[in-house]
Design a protein around this motif. Structure first.
Motif, PDB file in Angstrom:
ATOM      1  N   UNK A 423       0.844  -1.185   0.000  1.00  0.00           N
ATOM      2  CA  UNK A 423       0.000   0.000   0.000  1.00  0.00           C
ATOM      3  C   UNK A 423       0.882   1.238   0.000  1.00  0.00           C
ATOM      4  N   UNK A 424       0.471   2.270  -0.802  1.00  0.00           N
ATOM      5  CA  UNK A 424       1.241   3.508  -0.881  1.00  0.00           C
ATOM      6  C   UNK A 424       1.004   4.311   0.397  1.00  0.00           C
ATOM      7  N   UNK A 425       1.996   4.449   1.301  1.00  0.00           N
ATOM      8  CA  UNK A 425       1.777   5.174   2.555  1.00  0.00           C
ATOM      9  C   UNK A 425       1.754   6.689   2.374  1.00  0.00           C
ATOM     10  N   UNK A 426       2.143   7.167   1.170  1.00  0.00           N
ATOM     11  CA  UNK A 426       2.229   8.611   0.968  1.00  0.00           C
ATOM     12  C   UNK A 426       0.950   9.197   0.382  1.00  0.00           C
ATOM     13  N   UNK A 427      -0.015   8.369   0.005  1.00  0.00           N
ATOM     14  CA  UNK A 427      -1.284   8.888  -0.505  1.00  0.00           C
ATOM     15  C   UNK A 427      -1.149   9.749  -1.735  1.00  0.00           C
ATOM     16  N   UNK A 428      -0.352   9.343  -2.735  1.00  0.00           N
ATOM     17  CA  UNK A 428      -0.197  10.059  -4.009  1.00  0.00           C
ATOM     18  C   UNK A 428       0.363  11.468  -3.832  1.00  0.00           C
ATOM     19  N   UNK A 433       5.143   8.893  -8.515  1.00  0.00           N
ATOM     20  CA  UNK A 433       6.544   8.694  -8.872  1.00  0.00           C
ATOM     21  C   UNK A 433       6.947   7.271  -8.501  1.00  0.00           C
ATOM     22  N   UNK A 434       7.837   6.649  -9.250  1.00  0.00           N
ATOM     23  CA  UNK A 434       8.237   5.273  -8.923  1.00  0.00           C
ATOM     24  C   UNK A 434       8.864   5.196  -7.532  1.00  0.00           C
ATOM     25  N   UNK A 435       8.577   4.093  -6.877  1.00  0.00           N
ATOM     26  CA  UNK A 435       9.048   3.944  -5.489  1.00  0.00           C
ATOM     27  C   UNK A 435      10.571   3.925  -5.408  1.00  0.00           C
ATOM     28  N   UNK A 436      11.235   3.345  -6.427  1.00  0.00           N
ATOM     29  CA  UNK A 436      12.686   3.211  -6.337  1.00  0.00           C
ATOM     30  C   UNK A 436      13.413   4.545  -6.495  1.00  0.00           C
ATOM     31  N   UNK A 476       2.731  13.372   6.213  1.00  0.00           N
ATOM     32  CA  UNK A 476       2.547  14.523   5.311  1.00  0.00           C
ATOM     33  C   UNK A 476       3.907  15.106   4.968  1.00  0.00           C
ATOM     34  N   UNK A 477       4.252  15.096   3.660  1.00  0.00           N
ATOM     35  CA  UNK A 477       5.556  15.544   3.205  1.00  0.00           C
ATOM     36  C   UNK A 477       5.499  16.831   2.403  1.00  0.00           C
ATOM     37  N   UNK A 478       4.428  17.070   1.690  1.00  0.00           N
ATOM     38  CA  UNK A 478       4.325  18.318   0.948  1.00  0.00           C
ATOM     39  C   UNK A 478       2.862  18.602   0.609  1.00  0.00           C
ATOM     40  N   UNK A 479       2.559  19.913   0.524  1.00  0.00           N
ATOM     41  CA  UNK A 479       3.427  21.071   0.791  1.00  0.00           C
ATOM     42  C   UNK A 479       3.517  21.349   2.297  1.00  0.00           C
ATOM     43  N   UNK A 480       4.675  21.893   2.760  1.00  0.00           N
ATOM     44  CA  UNK A 480       4.904  22.219   4.168  1.00  0.00           C
ATOM     45  C   UNK A 480       5.495  23.611   4.243  1.00  0.00           C
ATOM     46  N   UNK A 481       4.942  24.452   5.162  1.00  0.00           N
ATOM     47  CA  UNK A 481       5.469  25.793   5.397  1.00  0.00           C
ATOM     48  C   UNK A 481       6.778  25.669   6.171  1.00  0.00           C
ATOM     49  N   UNK A 482       7.847  26.324   5.708  1.00  0.00           N
ATOM     50  CA  UNK A 482       9.168  26.201   6.337  1.00  0.00           C
ATOM     51  C   UNK A 482       9.434  27.265   7.390  1.00  0.00           C
TER      52      UNK A 482
END
Length: 744
Positions: A423-428, A433-436, A476-482
């Motif tokens: 299962x894709x844990x990143x939710x698209x 993008x390919x996992x590798x 949650x990886x993106x988008x993120x306020x820095x």
């Protein structure tokens, strides 16, 4: 020559008259009480020397020479008549001994404990030749009074009672008692004998030696049937470490040496008291055949050994038709031989794993060994590369059913895509993008170290130690306020409009780069540099902080010194008064005064007002002279130390000389009164003058008005002997006075 004859003759006549008028001697010396025997004790003009006494009393002379007893330890070579006074009548006790007040420790044998209540005659039983009680030569060893209670030891000295006992109580043994039973007796205690109490062997604790010891039977009852071992001694088999557990009997002499587990057994595990000899010497004599005759005729030692019944030396590879390989070597015997059945057995895989076959009838009668091995059933020998999807990394460790559920290994229905199994844990979030691209290889799914330089936010300092989920919550990886506020709470709550990185860095938040001297209106110096921010900026208030001392510090003077604290104190050390100089007015601090804390004089809160009280010592110190010498203490004492004083007694008009120089001040100045005292001798020595009354030198009769002129006969060096040429005032005296009115 003729000029001196008459005075000496008169003196001799006076001495003879005095001897004739002397009181009778005591009863022990009554045989010497006549004029002819006076010179046996007395020496003309020399009194009674101690040597004359010791010539008669040889026993006492011996103790003095040896330094023993009361006379040898205390009296020594002193005069005998100091204690033994004579010419006091027949009934006078010349010994001068008071048993109630006598300090027995002077004899070298102090009376302690129970000895303190013993009457003198219970220990001093000897009598002198005259029949009187004697206190000399009493023995000091215990057995002299108490007898040899424990008997006579052959090696240990049982007469040294003080080694075990003390005078507090006979039954109360010394706390540091150390008796070496091995070295001081003929019976060394070993093994369990060390734990046996004295009373168990020495019944009643009275007789310790000699004891009749003839082998173990002296104390122990023989548990064996009578005569079963003939003339053997107990110590041939048993040791003191334990009667039933330990044995030194050589079992090999019976033809059956004990090895392995047999060594751990006790004798009664194989032998009975009634019948010591076992029925047989083979295993069946003690052990039941658990194989129920399957190996009839085969000795047990072929497979089993004495080190342990389950420690087999059976070689399954050479002694059976089924060599053990792989995991078969770790399988317990009972798993393949249930119920203890060892032969015959089916050696095919289905014999044991029929119910474990996940393929059912998929492969028919194909032997399991075509794909599986005993090393690991899940690690097959099937070459998955021929399917176009070689197994690598973690894939090679997975069992077949993880990708081929329900036994579909022979069907080509598995899609060669990660999403088919994972299962894709990143939710698209990464646009499919390919996992590798990030998860390279098949060794592990988790990325050991993601190159964050590929992102818009570079990691530095403490950010490098933060777990990914610390910033990427919930995956949650993106988008993120820095911005800092996205992860960190604004600690200053909007007090500063500048960005966080102008004062703080990712290296350590608490070590800010804020320059308090340059970036604020209050420069820090002294101890202020060591204070943490929160000590001054309470509850994170950085704006509007007071700048005067009262804003942070409690005024211990309660406003009495004004608001300008820097008049006396500095920021380097508040407790040190570095600006206020006490050397002003009439009182300058030096010596021990310079070491006293301010609070000692000015109060705990420095509330005392000392201005105008004056520099006199009595303002702080009690006058030990009660005002008799005035208020100027510094005339005799200094601030460096109260004692010794600088007072010179000659300033009083009374110069101290002779013995007066060594008299304590309080002996002449009772009640600490120092002023206005008379300087005549009678003020201090009137009792000495009156003590001559009734003697040959009776000053009260012969010189009644001489209290103010003592110096005509005496000097300050010593009152005992008058000045040469002075007399008592009596022509009959003819001698020189001594203290107490005695004449020589």
């Amino acid at each position: 020559m003729g000029r001196w004859w008459l005075p000496l003759g008169l003196l001799a006549l006076a001495w003879i008259g005095s001897a004739q008028a002397a009181n009778p001697l005591s009863k022990p010396h009554a045989h010497l009480d006549n004029q002819a025997n006076c010179n046996k004790c007395h020496v003309a003009f020399g009194g009674v020397p101690a040597s004359n006494c010791r010539n008669c009393h040889k026993d006492i002379d011996g103790t003095i020479r040896q330094g023993k007893g009361l006379h040898g330890r205390v009296v020594g070579n002193g005069t005998c008549n100091t204690c033994h006074r004579e010419h006091l009548g027949r009934g006078h006790d010349v010994r001068g001994l008071n048993p109630r007040s006598f300090d027995h420790s002077q004899t070298g044998y102090p009376l302690t404990g129970g000895h303190g209540g013993v009457r003198c005659r219970q220990c001093h039983t000897d009598k002198r030749p005259s029949g009187r009680d004697s206190y000399l030569g009493a023995p000091t060893d215990c057995v002299a009074c108490h007898g040899e209670y424990h008997g006579k030891g052959t090696k240990a000295d049982l007469r040294a009672c003080e080694r075990c006992h003390n005078t507090q109580g006979w039954a109360l043994l010394n706390a540091n008692l150390r008796f070496d039973h091995e070295r001081e007796t003929r019976f060394p205690r070993t093994g369990q004998h060390k734990d046996v109490e004295c009373k168990d062997c020495h019944l009643g604790k009275k007789r310790f030696s000699p004891l009749n010891i003839s082998g173990c039977a002296s104390c122990h009852k023989d548990p064996h049937p009578p005569g079963i071992f003939g003339r053997r001694l107990c110590e041939e088999c048993h040791v003191t470490q334990g009667f039933k557990v330990n044995s030194i009997f050589d079992h090999g002499s019976t033809g059956w040496p004990l090895r392995g587990e047999h060594k751990k057994k006790q004798c009664l595990d194989c032998h009975a008291w009634e019948r010591w000899k076992p029925r047989t010497k083979d295993c069946a004599g003690c052990h039941e055949d658990s194989h129920r005759g399957q190996f009839k005729g085969t000795p047990c030692a072929r497979c089993h050994q004495e080190s342990g019944w389950k420690r087999l030396r059976f070689n399954h590879d050479t002694q059976s038709q089924f060599p053990l390989r792989g995991k078969h070597k770790r399988v317990d015997c009972a798993r393949c031989h249930p119920g203890g059945k060892y032969k015959p057995l089916d050696t095919r895989c289905v014999g044991c794993h029929r119910n474990d076959n996940p393929h059912q009838d998929t492969f028919g009668d194909t032997p399991c060994s075509n794909c599986h091995t005993p090393v690991d059933w899940k690690k097959t020998r099937f070459d998955h590369g021929i399917t176009g999807f070689p197994l690598e990394g973690r894939h090679s460790e997975q069992p077949c059913y993880r990708c081929h559920p329900n036994g579909t290994e022979t069907q080509d229905d598995t899609v060669q895509d990660c999403a088919f199994c994972h299962r894709d844990p990143h939710g698209d979030q990464f646009d499919k993008a390919p996992c590798d691209r990030c998860h390279r290889g098949f060794e592990r799914f988790r990325i050991p170290l993601f190159d964050h330089t590929l992102a818009r936010f570079q990691l530095a300092g403490r950010h490098l130690e933060v777990e990914c989920l610390g910033c990427h919550k919930g995956g949650h990886y993106r988008p993120i306020d820095t911005a800092c506020g996205n992860c960190h709470q604004n600690f200053h709550e909007g007090q500063f409009s500048r960005a966080c990185d102008q004062c703080h860095t990712p290296e350590l938040w608490s070590k800010a780069t804020f320059d308090h001297d340059r970036q604020s209106d209050y420069a820090l110096d002294g101890a202020h540099r060591e204070v943490t921010c929160k000590k001054c900026h309470v509850r994170n208030q950085y704006k509007g902080t007071p700048r005067d001392c009262e804003g942070c510090h409690l005024d211990v003077h309660q406003g009495s010194k004004g608001p300008d604290c820097d008049r006396c104190h500095t920021t380097r050390d508040w407790t040190a008064n570095q600006t206020q100089n006490h050397d002003f007015g009439a009182f300058t601090l030096n010596g021990v005064h310079d070491l006293i804390e301010c609070e000692r004089c000015h109060g705990a809160n420095r509330e005392k007002q000392l201005a105008g009280t004056g520099p006199e010592c009595v303002n702080c110190h009690r006058d030990p002279h009660f005002g008799s010498l005035g208020p100027m203490c510094h005339d005799c004492h200094t601030q460096q130390g109260f004692l010794p004083s600088t007072f010179l007694h000659i300033q009083t008009g009374f110069r101290l000389s002779g013995a007066h120089r060594f008299v304590a001040c309080r002996d002449c100045h009772p009640g600490r009164v120092f002023g206005g005292l008379p300087s005549s001798c009678d003020f201090c020595h009137q009792d000495t003058f009156q003590r001559t009354a009734g003697t040959d030198c009776d000053h009260t009769q012969l010189c009644p008005g001489a209290l103010d002129s003592c110096h005509t006969c005496h000097d300050t060096r010593s009152w005992v002997r008058a000045r040469p040429g002075s007399s008592c005032g009596s022509p009959a005296a003819g001698g020189v006075c001594r203290a107490g009115g005695e004449r020589e």
